[in-house]
Design a protein around this motif. Structure first.
Motif, PDB file in Angstrom:
ATOM      1  N   TYR A   1       0.873  -0.986  -0.095  1.00 39.85           N
ATOM      2  CA  TYR A   1       0.181  -0.030   0.120  1.00 39.85           C
ATOM      3  C   TYR A   1       0.843   1.237   0.080  1.00 39.85           C
ATOM      4  O   TYR A   1       2.012   1.189   0.028  1.00 39.85           O
ATOM      5  CB  TYR A   1      -0.944   0.131   1.198  1.00 39.85           C
ATOM      6  N   HIS A   2       0.145   2.331  -0.210  1.00 37.16           N
ATOM      7  CA  HIS A   2       0.959   3.624  -0.069  1.00 37.16           C
ATOM      8  C   HIS A   2       0.154   4.299   1.058  1.00 37.16           C
ATOM      9  O   HIS A   2       0.635   4.261   2.189  1.00 37.16           O
ATOM     10  CB  HIS A   2       0.893   4.414  -1.710  1.00 37.16           C
ATOM     11  N   GLY A   3      -0.791   5.320   0.613  1.00 33.55           N
ATOM     12  CA  GLY A   3      -1.817   5.991   1.583  1.00 33.55           C
ATOM     13  C   GLY A   3      -3.017   5.351   1.842  1.00 33.55           C
ATOM     14  O   GLY A   3      -3.358   4.630   1.084  1.00 33.55           O
ATOM     15  N   ILE A   4      -3.406   5.673   3.168  1.00 33.70           N
ATOM     16  CA  ILE A   4      -4.877   4.903   3.400  1.00 33.70           C
ATOM     17  C   ILE A   4      -5.433   6.319   3.966  1.00 33.70           C
ATOM     18  O   ILE A   4      -5.184   7.032   4.702  1.00 33.70           O
ATOM     19  CB  ILE A   4      -4.536   4.014   4.816  1.00 33.70           C
ATOM     20  N   GLY A   5      -6.720   6.457   3.300  1.00 34.53           N
ATOM     21  CA  GLY A   5      -7.283   7.846   3.676  1.00 34.53           C
ATOM     22  C   GLY A   5      -8.907   7.659   3.792  1.00 34.53           C
ATOM     23  O   GLY A   5      -9.259   6.561   3.818  1.00 34.53           O
ATOM     24  N   ASP A   6      -9.605   8.743   4.235  1.00 37.49           N
ATOM     25  CA  ASP A   6     -10.976   8.719   4.160  1.00 37.49           C
ATOM     26  C   ASP A   6     -11.383   9.909   3.257  1.00 37.49           C
ATOM     27  O   ASP A   6     -11.159  10.855   2.978  1.00 37.49           O
ATOM     28  CB  ASP A   6     -11.083   9.551   5.689  1.00 37.49           C
ATOM     29  N   PRO A   7     -12.194   8.989   2.225  1.00 38.98           N
ATOM     30  CA  PRO A   7     -12.847   9.574   0.923  1.00 38.98           C
ATOM     31  C   PRO A   7     -13.467  10.857   1.527  1.00 38.98           C
ATOM     32  O   PRO A   7     -13.889  11.945   0.698  1.00 38.98           O
ATOM     33  CB  PRO A   7     -13.605   8.493   0.468  1.00 38.98           C
ATOM     34  N   HIS A   8     -14.154  10.893   2.584  1.00 46.18           N
ATOM     35  CA  HIS A   8     -15.135  11.943   3.152  1.00 46.18           C
ATOM     36  C   HIS A   8     -14.221  12.948   3.706  1.00 46.18           C
ATOM     37  O   HIS A   8     -14.770  13.962   4.264  1.00 46.18           O
ATOM     38  CB  HIS A   8     -16.258  11.507   3.774  1.00 46.18           C
ATOM     39  N   ASN A   9     -13.024  12.758   4.189  1.00 51.30           N
ATOM     40  CA  ASN A   9     -12.235  14.055   4.923  1.00 51.30           C
ATOM     41  C   ASN A   9     -10.788  13.906   4.334  1.00 51.30           C
ATOM     42  O   ASN A   9      -9.787  13.441   4.858  1.00 51.30           O
ATOM     43  CB  ASN A   9     -12.360  13.740   6.488  1.00 51.30           C
ATOM     44  N   MET A  10     -10.429  14.342   3.045  1.00 53.89           N
ATOM     45  CA  MET A  10      -9.374  14.575   2.662  1.00 53.89           C
ATOM     46  C   MET A  10      -8.798  15.803   2.511  1.00 53.89           C
ATOM     47  O   MET A  10      -9.325  16.771   2.311  1.00 53.89           O
ATOM     48  CB  MET A  10      -9.557  13.929   1.164  1.00 53.89           C
ATOM     49  N   CYS A  11      -7.605  15.988   2.708  1.00 51.20           N
ATOM     50  CA  CYS A  11      -6.851  17.443   2.594  1.00 51.20           C
ATOM     51  C   CYS A  11      -6.386  17.441   1.159  1.00 51.20           C
ATOM     52  O   CYS A  11      -6.507  16.690   0.345  1.00 51.20           O
ATOM     53  CB  CYS A  11      -5.639  17.100   3.744  1.00 51.20           C
ATOM     54  N   GLU A  12      -5.938  18.670   0.966  1.00 52.59           N
ATOM     55  CA  GLU A  12      -5.707  18.894  -0.604  1.00 52.59           C
ATOM     56  C   GLU A  12      -4.835  18.222  -1.268  1.00 52.59           C
ATOM     57  O   GLU A  12      -5.067  17.582  -2.424  1.00 52.59           O
ATOM     58  CB  GLU A  12      -5.080  20.571  -0.587  1.00 52.59           C
ATOM     59  N   TRP A  13      -3.759  17.681  -0.770  1.00 51.28           N
ATOM     60  CA  TRP A  13      -2.853  16.700  -1.244  1.00 51.28           C
ATOM     61  C   TRP A  13      -3.396  15.479  -1.560  1.00 51.28           C
ATOM     62  O   TRP A  13      -3.235  14.763  -2.699  1.00 51.28           O
ATOM     63  CB  TRP A  13      -1.554  16.695  -0.790  1.00 51.28           C
ATOM     64  N   GLU A  14      -4.420  15.141  -0.702  1.00 58.17           N
ATOM     65  CA  GLU A  14      -5.055  13.844  -1.078  1.00 58.17           C
ATOM     66  C   GLU A  14      -5.813  13.693  -2.083  1.00 58.17           C
ATOM     67  O   GLU A  14      -6.293  12.788  -2.914  1.00 58.17           O
ATOM     68  CB  GLU A  14      -5.770  13.067   0.455  1.00 58.17           C
ATOM     69  N   ARG A  15      -6.875  14.985  -2.202  1.00 55.39           N
ATOM     70  CA  ARG A  15      -7.591  14.887  -3.245  1.00 55.39           C
ATOM     71  C   ARG A  15      -7.020  15.166  -4.401  1.00 55.39           C
ATOM     72  O   ARG A  15      -7.488  14.692  -5.679  1.00 55.39           O
ATOM     73  CB  ARG A  15      -8.386  16.489  -3.091  1.00 55.39           C
ATOM     74  N   ALA A  16      -5.643  15.718  -4.544  1.00 58.10           N
ATOM     75  CA  ALA A  16      -4.987  15.772  -5.910  1.00 58.10           C
ATOM     76  C   ALA A  16      -4.335  14.353  -6.347  1.00 58.10           C
ATOM     77  O   ALA A  16      -4.373  14.137  -7.299  1.00 58.10           O
ATOM     78  CB  ALA A  16      -3.952  17.185  -5.680  1.00 58.10           C
ATOM     79  N   TYR A  17      -3.685  13.764  -5.252  1.00 55.08           N
ATOM     80  CA  TYR A  17      -3.029  12.678  -5.612  1.00 55.08           C
ATOM     81  C   TYR A  17      -3.755  11.439  -4.995  1.00 55.08           C
ATOM     82  O   TYR A  17      -3.282  10.741  -4.484  1.00 55.08           O
ATOM     83  CB  TYR A  17      -1.590  12.639  -4.716  1.00 55.08           C
ATOM     84  N   THR A  18      -4.817  11.210  -5.789  1.00 57.93           N
ATOM     85  CA  THR A  18      -5.557  10.067  -5.417  1.00 57.93           C
ATOM     86  C   THR A  18      -5.082   8.576  -5.870  1.00 57.93           C
ATOM     87  O   THR A  18      -5.580   7.610  -5.439  1.00 57.93           O
ATOM     88  CB  THR A  18      -7.107  10.191  -5.996  1.00 57.93           C
ATOM     89  N   GLN A  19      -4.243   8.753  -6.679  1.00 63.13           N
ATOM     90  CA  GLN A  19      -3.811   7.566  -7.316  1.00 63.13           C
ATOM     91  C   GLN A  19      -3.021   6.684  -6.210  1.00 63.13           C
ATOM     92  O   GLN A  19      -2.996   5.371  -6.211  1.00 63.13           O
ATOM     93  CB  GLN A  19      -2.721   7.350  -8.168  1.00 63.13           C
TER      94      GLN A  19
END
Length: 200
Positions: A1-19
């Motif tokens: 894996y790389h990042g583990i996030g919350d689709p409903h609570n994303m900071c700007e870099w997570e929204r940009a780098y969704t891959q």
């Protein structure tokens, strides 16, 4: 894996780098599935001894993360602690000092409509490539036509000029955060200093 996030609570870099982001509920489903298959979680450091003794006596699995993205401490760590799993995180030394991976900066530039500006800067620095203005194409080109040091420098300078200080992004785990994970049983591995493409 790389990042583990919350689709409903994303900071700007997570929204940009969704891959690189796996939603935390999907990650939890993966862990539940592996455990339901009666697979045994082990740390990466335990694999050497198991393999040294010959054929493994059970189906094992290891969880690893590349690039030490900061969201794994928030979302993956509680899931893994609850399941009794000690993963490995492969760290880029420069990133622990706050330097973001250049592809994060590229994704942010594209996300903020600065693809043309980045393409222009790349054309000046690496003129033998037909750099595209299309965000997806440009993003792929920065990896497929990677030139050590130059790609990082151009993207970082373009980000600084149009958006702000790259060091303010904080998309990777700090040394202190890694030390906390180490105390919880995580293995820490090396993933190069700054994620350069070693074949170049």
């Amino acid at each position: 894996y790389h990042g583990i996030g919350d689709p409903h609570n994303m900071c700007e870099w997570e929204r940009a780098y969704t891959q690189i982001n796996t939603p935390h509920h999907v990650f939890e489903d993966h862990i539940d599935y592996l455990l339901s298959c009666k697979m045994k979680p082990i740390s990466l450091s335990q694999t050497t001894e198991i393999l040294r003794t010959g054929t493994p006596d059970a189906p094992y699995f290891v969880i690893t993360f590349d690039d030490a993205y900061s969201n794994i401490a928030r979302y993956a760590e509680p899931i893994l602690t609850k399941a009794g799993i000690s993963p490995t995180v492969f760290v880029n030394g420069a990133f622990t000092e706050g330097v973001p991976y250049y592809r994060v900066l590229c994704a942010l530039l594209n996300h903020q409509g600065k693809s043309s500006a980045l393409a222009t800067a790349l054309c000046k620095a690496v003129p033998n490539i037909d750099w595209g203005n299309n965000p997806e194409r440009l993003f792929d080109q920065t990896k497929n036509h990677y030139v050590p040091y130059i790609i990082e420098k151009v993207i970082s300078e373009t980000y600084s000029h149009y958006i702000g200080d790259p060091l303010s992004i904080k998309c990777h785990l700090s040394v202190e955060q890694l030390q906390k994970l180490r105390k919880k049983g995580w293995d820490i591995g090396n993933h190069t200093w700054q994620h350069m493409t070693l074949s170049t």
